[in-house]
Scaffold this motif. Structure first.
Motif, mmCIF file in Angstrom:
data_model
loop_
_atom_site.group_PDB
_atom_site.id
_atom_site.type_symbol
_atom_site.label_atom_id
_atom_site.label_comp_id
_atom_site.label_asym_id
_atom_site.label_seq_id
_atom_site.Cartn_x
_atom_site.Cartn_y
_atom_site.Cartn_z
ATOM 1 N N MET A 894 0.829 -1.197 0.000
ATOM 2 C CA MET A 894 0.000 0.000 0.000
ATOM 3 C C MET A 894 0.867 1.252 0.000
ATOM 4 N N LEU A 895 1.888 1.279 0.861
ATOM 5 C CA LEU A 895 2.743 2.458 0.948
ATOM 6 C C LEU A 895 3.474 2.686 -0.372
ATOM 7 N N CYS A 896 3.992 1.615 -0.966
ATOM 8 C CA CYS A 896 4.739 1.757 -2.210
ATOM 9 C C CYS A 896 3.809 2.221 -3.342
ATOM 10 N N ARG A 897 2.587 1.653 -3.393
ATOM 11 C CA ARG A 897 1.646 2.049 -4.445
ATOM 12 C C ARG A 897 1.219 3.511 -4.300
ATOM 13 N N THR A 898 0.886 3.901 -3.065
ATOM 14 C CA THR A 898 0.448 5.289 -2.881
ATOM 15 C C THR A 898 1.572 6.275 -3.198
ATOM 16 N N LEU A 904 3.216 9.857 -9.894
ATOM 17 C CA LEU A 904 2.610 9.915 -11.229
ATOM 18 C C LEU A 904 1.698 11.139 -11.366
ATOM 19 N N LYS A 905 0.991 11.475 -10.283
ATOM 20 C CA LYS A 905 0.127 12.659 -10.323
ATOM 21 C C LYS A 905 0.931 13.936 -10.516
ATOM 22 N N LEU A 906 2.121 13.960 -9.849
ATOM 23 C CA LEU A 906 2.969 15.136 -9.999
ATOM 24 C C LEU A 906 3.407 15.329 -11.450
ATOM 25 N N GLN A 907 3.393 14.237 -12.223
ATOM 26 C CA GLN A 907 3.797 14.288 -13.636
ATOM 27 C C GLN A 907 2.580 14.345 -14.561
ATOM 28 N N GLN A 910 -2.487 11.057 -14.747
ATOM 29 C CA GLN A 910 -3.623 10.742 -13.891
ATOM 30 C C GLN A 910 -4.174 9.334 -14.119
ATOM 31 N N GLU A 911 -4.291 8.940 -15.384
ATOM 32 C CA GLU A 911 -4.874 7.617 -15.661
ATOM 33 C C GLU A 911 -4.022 6.503 -15.066
ATOM 34 N N GLU A 912 -2.704 6.625 -15.206
ATOM 35 C CA GLU A 912 -1.821 5.608 -14.629
ATOM 36 C C GLU A 912 -1.939 5.602 -13.110
ATOM 37 N N ALA A 913 -2.081 6.803 -12.522
ATOM 38 C CA ALA A 913 -2.183 6.905 -11.070
ATOM 39 C C ALA A 913 -3.454 6.232 -10.569
#
Length: 961
Positions: A894-898, A904-907, A910-913
Motif C-alpha cells: 500500500m505504501l509503495c503504491r500510494t 505519477l500525479k505530480l507528472q 492521472q490515468e496511470e495513477a
C-alpha cells in the motif's frame, strides 16, 4: 673358516672388517624383517660398529708404521679369534633370519629359534668384549703420548649449501646475536617452515667466519644421535676404550683444549628422547642417562637446535626462549618460488596468488615448484587444481617429491611432515590431540575456549593441551578476540586428512555438532555477541552430512536456537527454514509431549505471528501452551512464554478479553507460588499492560507499568534488564499520552544503562537509541535526533567494512530524520548504503531491502522533477518484488503504491495513477498509512525483548519506512 694367521696383520684386519660389515648389514635386515628381536641380539648389533671402528684404527697405525712387528705378531691371533666369533654370529643369523617368501608358520618357528640362540649370542658378545680391549691397548699408549694433539677441522654437514638461499636474514641475525650471550640457541616452528634450511645456511656462514672450527650435524632421534656421536669419534680420532661413546665424545667437546666447534641438533622434537632415561631398546641396558645429559657445556662451542616443539627447544637451551620461525614474508616466498621455477613458466600475478594459497610455507612452495616442473604443469593450471576443493588440495599436499636438501629419512610432503607432529602429540599429549581434532571440524578462526574445553575439565589440563598445540605452532591465539584460537587452512586440511586416515573424521564432525548444540546460548540481547561468535562454527557443523538419530537431534537442537538468533537479526527467511527443519526432525524422532518439539511449536508460532499470519500462529501457540503446561506445569518459565505469546496473538485479532483471560489464568497460580514481586509475575503483568495499551486503555496500562517498574527497581535494582524493559515500555505508553519529555527522559536512562551493561554496539542498545531518536524528533528536535544517530553509527562496528544488522537499523532511522529535515540528498546516500547492505545480507527480494528501496525512491523524488524518472524506476522495482507475495506485506504494498501514485500525479499521469490504486479505496489507504506508522515503531521495539521466543503485542513486525 678363514685362516688369518698366515697373512699380515693389515690384510687380516681388512678381511675381518669387510666380513664384519656384511654381518652388520645382515643384522639390520634381520631386525627389519623380524620386527621385535631378543635384547641380546639388539645389544650386540649396537656394539658391533664400535668393535669394527676400533680395529680399523689399528690398521691405520700399522699403515703409518707405528706398530712394532712383534706387536703385530701378538695381535694376529686375537684378530683371528674375533673373526671366528663373527663367523659364528653369521651362522646364527642364517638360522634365525626370516626369508622374503617364508610362511607365517616358518617365521614363527625362526622367531622361537632366535630365543633359543640367546645364550650363544651372549657367548659371542663376551668373547668379543674380552678381545677388543687387548687390541686397543696399543691405541691407549698412543693416545697417552698424543693427548695434546688436536685433529684438523671437520665439517660434518650432510647437505650442500643452497646457492639460491633467499630471505630469512633477520632470523639468522637473531641467531648470531643470541650466540653472543648464550651457548645454545633453538629455532622453533611448524614442520616445513624452513628451520633445517636456516640451520644449513648458518653452518656455512659459521665456517666462513671460523675456518679452523669444526661443524657437526646430528639428528634428534635416539638411534641417529648415537650414530652421529660414533661418527664424530671416528672423525676426531677419539679413542673408544673402556667407555661409552656418548660419554667419551661429550668429554671431548667439553675439553678446554679442543678447538671451536658448532653442533647442530636437527629435528629435536620429542621431549622424551632427551629428558627421559633410555631403556634397553636403545642401548642394551636399563636406566641410562637422558640424552640431554650428553649435550656438551663448553665455552669453545655453540649448539643450534631445530624443533617443532618450542618447549623442547627452551628446555635444551636452559630455559632461554626459542627463536620462532614463521612462514616467509611475501617477498621472500616469491623469491623462493622464482628460484625453483623456470623463467618460461613464471607468471607474476599467479605466483603471488600461489604463495598466498600455500600460506608462504617454504616446504609447500618447494613442493609446488617441483610438481609444476616434473609434470610440465603451468602455474595457472596448478592454481586451478589447488582451488578445486579441499580434497584436491589435500592430494597436492600429500605429493612426496624428493628434495635433496632435506634429510633422506624425513618426509618430503607437507601432509606427511605434519602427520609426524600429529602422531607425536597423540602419543605424548592425547588431550591436545583431541583439541586439535575438534578445531579441525570447526571454522578455523575465532574458536572460543568454551567450545574446546570439556565440562569439568581442570584448568591445568586444558591449558597444557592448548600450550602443546601452540608450542608446535599448529594453533595460535587470536589477537583480535580474547580467549579464542585459530589454525591455518593448510593445518586444518592436513588434520582432517589425518583423521580420515584414522577413520575418525566422521565421528569428529558429529562431536563438533554436539559441542555447538550444547554450548550455543539461548539468543537474547545479552548473548548477542556470543551468538555472533558461534555463528560461523554453527554454519560449518550444520553443513556436514550425518546419518544417526543422535546427530539429527543435536542438529535440531542447534537449529532451534540458531533460528531465533537469525530472526532477531532480521534474517527471517533463514530463520523460517531452520525452524522448519528443527520441527521436522523433532516431529519424526520425538513424542508430541517432548519439550524439544514443544519448543519448536512455540518458535514457529512466534515466527508466523511476525509474518502477520495470526491465524496459523494462534493454532501453533495453543499447542505449545497446552503441551508445555501438561509437561512442565503452568508456572514454568517456558509455559509462561507460550501463554504470553498466545495472549499477544489473541490481542492481534482484537480478542482482548480472551487475551486477558489467558494471562490471568496463569497469573493467579503464579502469584500464589512465587509472589507478586517475582520476576515472572511482573513480566506477565507487563504483558497485561501492553494488551491494555493495544485496546486503548492507556491509563490502565500506565498504572500497571509504573507499579511494575517500581517493584523491579526495588527488588532487582535500577539497572536490571527487566527494570529497563519496564521503563522502556512505560516510555511508549507516555508517548501515546503525549508526555514526550518524560518518555525521552526514561529512554535516555535506559540507553545509558544499556551502553554500560551491553556496550554501545549491542542490538538492544541500538534499538533503544533509535526509540530515543524518534522521541526527540517528535519533540521537534530533529537536530538532536540526527546527532544521536550519527554518533551511534560512528561507534557501530563494521568488520571488514561491512554493515551489521545494528548499523543498518541506525541507517534506516537516520534516513527518516534527514527526510524530516528536507535533507534529501543526505537521506539518499544513507538509504543507498542501507539497500546495498541489506541486498547483500538478506537478498534483493527481502522485505527489509524492499522497504529501504521505497524510502530511497522517496528521497530521490523529493529532490525535484529532474529525479522523477529515477525515483519511479526504484518504486517500480520494489513494487514488482512486493507483488510476488500475493497475500503478504499488505502495508508495504500500500505504501509503495500510494507513493508511486502521488509521483505519477505530480507528472500529470492521472490515468496511470488511478489504475495503480483501483484495488484500494481511500479508507484502506488511510488505515494502511496509520498501521504502517505504528508498525515501524513496533519492529524497532521488537528487537529489545529479552525473552528470545516471546513477542509481546506491541512488537508486531510490520515495519514500513
Amino acid at each position: 673358516m678363514a685362516d688369518l694367521a698366515a697373512i699380515g696383520l693389515a690384510s687380516a684386519i681388512i678381511q675381518f672388517v669387510d666380513f664384519g660389515t656384511k654381518v652388520l648389514h645382515r643384522f639390520y635386515e634381520f631386525q627389519k624383517r623380524a620386527g621385535e628381536v631378543p635384547a641380546v641380539f639388539h645389544n650386540l648389533q649396537l656394539r658391533l660398529p664400535l668393535y669394527l671402528d676400533s680395529i680399523k684404527r689399528i690398521k691405520a697405525q700399522v699403515d703409518d708404521g707405528e706398530v712394532h712387528e712383534d706387536t703385530q705378531q701378538a695381535l694376529r691371533p686375537i684378530v683371528q679369534n674375533c673373526f671366528e666369533q663373527i663367523e659364528q654370529l653369521n651362522d646364527v643369523l642364517t638360522k634365525v633370519s626370516p626369508a622374503i617368501g617364508d610362511s607365517s608358520w616358518r617365521r614363527g618357528t625362526k622367531a622361537l629359534l632366535s630365543i633359543g640362540q640367546e645364550s650363544h649370542i651372549k657367548e659371542i658378545e663376551e668373547a668379543l668384549a674380552n678381545n677388543i680391549p687387548l687390541l686397543t691397548l696399543n691405541q691407549v699408549a698412543r693416545s697417552a703420548t698424543e693427548s695434546k694433539k688436536v685433529s684438523a677441522a671437520v665439517f660434518m654437514v650432510p647437505f650442500e649449501r643452497d646457492s639460491r638461499f633467499v630471505g630469512r636474514r633477520t632470523v639468522l641475525d637473531e641467531v648470531e646475536l643470541k650466540f653472543r650471550n648464550q651457548r645454545r640457541v633453538a629455532l622453533a616452528g611448524l614442520g616445513g617452515v624452513g628451520k633445517s634450511q636456516l640451520a644449513i645456511e648458518y653452518c656455512y656462514m659459521y665456517r666462513e667466519r671460523n675456518p679452523k672450527a669444526s661443524v657437526f650435524w646430528l639428528h634428534g632421534s635416539a638411534d641417529r644421535f648415537l650414530q652421529a656421536y660414533r661418527e664424530i669419534a671416528r672423525k676426531m680420532d677419539i679413542p673408544l676404550v673402556n667407555g661409552d661413546v656418548l660419554d667419551l665424545v661429550t668429554e671431548w667437546f667439553n675439553d678446554a683444549g679442543s678447538r671451536q666447534w658448532l653442533l647442530i641438533i636437527d629435528n629435536a622434537d620429542d621431549a622424551s628422547t632427551f629428558f627421559e632415561s633410555r631403556s634397553a631398546s636403545t642401548q642394551g641396558r636399563r636406566d641410562l642417562k637422558p640424552l640431554a645429559r650428553y649435550l656438551p657445556h663448553s665455552n669453545n662451542g655453540s649448539i643450534l637446535i631445530t624443533t617443532r616443539d618450542s618447549r623442547v627447544g627452551e628446555r635444551l637451551c636452559n630455559r632461554e626462549k626459542s627463536i620462532p620461525v614463521l612462514p616467509m614474508k611475501e617477498a621472500e616466498a616469491e623469491a623462493l618460488l622464482r628460484s625453483k621455477i623456470s623463467e618460461d613458466a613464471w607468471a607474476e600475478g599467479d605466483a603471488r596468488e600461489l604463495i598466498k594459497e600455500l600460506a608462504y610455507l617454504p616446504l609447500a612452495i618447494t613442493q609446488a615448484a617441483a610438481f609444476i616442473s616434473e609434470n610440465n604443469e603451468t602455474m595457472p593450471g596448478y592454481l586451478r587444481v589447488l582451488r578445486l576443493g579441499d580434497s584436491d588440495l589435500q592430494d597436492l599436499l600429500s605429493e612426496d617429491l624428493e628434495d635433496p636438501r632435506r634429510d633422506p629419512e624425513t618426509e618430503n610432503s607437507v601432509m606427511r611432515t605434519w602427520k609426524i607432529s600429529f602422531d607425536q602429540i597423540l602419543k605424548a599429549k592425547p588431550r591436545a590431540a583431541e583439541v586439535l581434532s575438534l578445531m579441525a571440524v570447526l571454522e578455523r578462526t575465532g574458536v572460543p575456549e568454551v567450545l574446546l574445553r570439556k565440562t569439568g575439565e581442570s584448568v591445568t589440563s586444558f591449558k597444557t593441551a592448548l600450550g602443546t598445540l601452540q608450542a608446535f605452532s599448529l594453533i595460535t591465539g587470536d589477537k583480535e578476540k580474547a580467549s579464542t584460537f585459530r589454525m591455518h587452512r593448510l593445518v586444518q586440511l592436513t588434520t582432517q586428512k589425518w583423521l580420515e586416515l584414522r577413520s575418525e573424521l566422521s565421528d569428529l564432525k558429529t562431536e563438533g555438532l554436539r559441542v555447538l548444540s550444547e554450548h550455543y546460548p539461548d539468543p537474547s540481547p545479552e548473548t548477542q555477541l556470543t551468538c555472533e561468535a558461534f555463528a560461523p562454527h554453527a554454519e560449518l557443523v550444520l553443513s556436514y552430512p550425518h546419518s544417526s538419530d543422535a546427530a539429527a537431534l543435536y542438529r535440531a537442537n542447534l537449529l532451534g536456537r540458531k533460528c531465533i538468533f537469525e530472526w532477531n537479526m532480521g534474517r527471517d527467511a533463514a530463520a523460517y527454514v531452520q525452524a522448519g527443519e528443527a520441527f521436522e526432525i523433532h516431529s519424526r524422532l520425538c513424542s508430541e509431549d517432548d519439550p524439544a518439539l514443544l519448543n519448536d511449536y512455540n518458535s514457529m508460532g512466534v515466527w508466523l505471528r511476525s509474518q502477520g499470519d495470526v491465524a496459523q500462529a494462534r493454532g501453533v501457540l495453543e499447542k505449545a501452551a497446552a503441551g508445555r503446561e501438561m509437561v512442565l506445569g503452568i508456572t514454568h518459565k517456558h509455559t509462561l512464554e507460550s501463554i504470553q505469546n498466545l495472549a499477544c496473538v489473541l490481542a492481534d485479532s482484537d480478542e482482548f478479553e480472551a487475551a486477558e483471560t489467558v494471562l490471568r489464568r496463569a497469573l493467579e497460580p503464579l502469584e500464589k507460588l512465587c509472589g507478586s514481586d517475582a520476576r515472572s509475575t511482573l513480566f506477565l503483568n507487563t504483558t497485561m499492560a501492553e494488551i491494555m495499551l493495544a485496546k486503548g486503555d492507556v491509563d490502565a496500562a500506565e498504572m500497571i507499568l509504573r507499579g511494575a517498574a517500581q517493584v523491579f527497581e526495588k527488588t532487582y535494582g535500577s539497572e536490571d534488564p527487566d527494570t529497563l524493559d519496564s521503563l522502556m515500555i512505560l516510555a511508549l505508553v507516555l508517548e501515546q499520552e503525549t508526555k514526550l519529555e518524560e518518555a525521552a527522559s526514561l529512554l535516555q536512562t535506559v540507553v545509558t544503562a544499556q551502553e554500560k551493561q551491553l556496550g554501545p554496539n549491542n542490538m538492544r542498545t541500538v534499538t533503544c537509541i533509535i526509540l530515543l531518536a524518534e522521541e526527540l524528533s517528535k519533540m521537534s528536535d530533529n537536530t538532536a535526533s540526527e546527532t544521536l544517530l550519527r554518533q551511534a553509527l560512528a561507534r557501530a562496528p563494521r568488520p571488514l567494512g561491512q554493515e551489521t544488522p545494528g548499523s543498518i537499523r541506525l541507517l534506516h532511522q537516520l534516513g527518516l530524520v534527514l527526510q524530516r529535515q528536507s535533507k534529501h540528498q543526505e537521506a539518499e546516500y544513507v538509504y543507498k548504503r542501507a539497500v546495498a547492505a541489506e541486498a547483500k545480507m538478506f537478498g534483493k527480494a527481502h522485505i527489509n531491502t524492499l522497504r529501504s528501496m521505497t524510502n530511497l525512491a522517496s528521497s530521490i523524488e523529493h529532490q525535484g522533477p529532474a529525479r522523477y524518472t529515477e525515483a519511479e524506476r526504484v518504486y517500480r522495482e520494489a513494487l514488482a518484488e512486493l507483488e510476488k507475495s500475493p497475500g503478504g506485506f499488505i502495508n508495504e504494498k500500500m505504501l509503495c503504491r500510494t507513493s508511486l501514485r502521488d509521483l505519477l500525479k505530480l507528472q500529470n499521469r492521472q490515468e496511470e495513477a488511478v489504475s495503480l490504486m483501483e484495488w484500494f479505496d481511500e479508507e484502506q489507504v488511510r488505515k494502511s498509512s496509520e498501521e504502517a506508522e505504528r508498525g515501524s515503531l513496533r519492529q524497532v521495539i521488537f528487537m529489545t525483548r529479552r525473552m528470545p521466543d516471546t513477542v509481546p503485542l506491541h512488537l508486531r513486525k510490520l515495519e514500513t519506512q
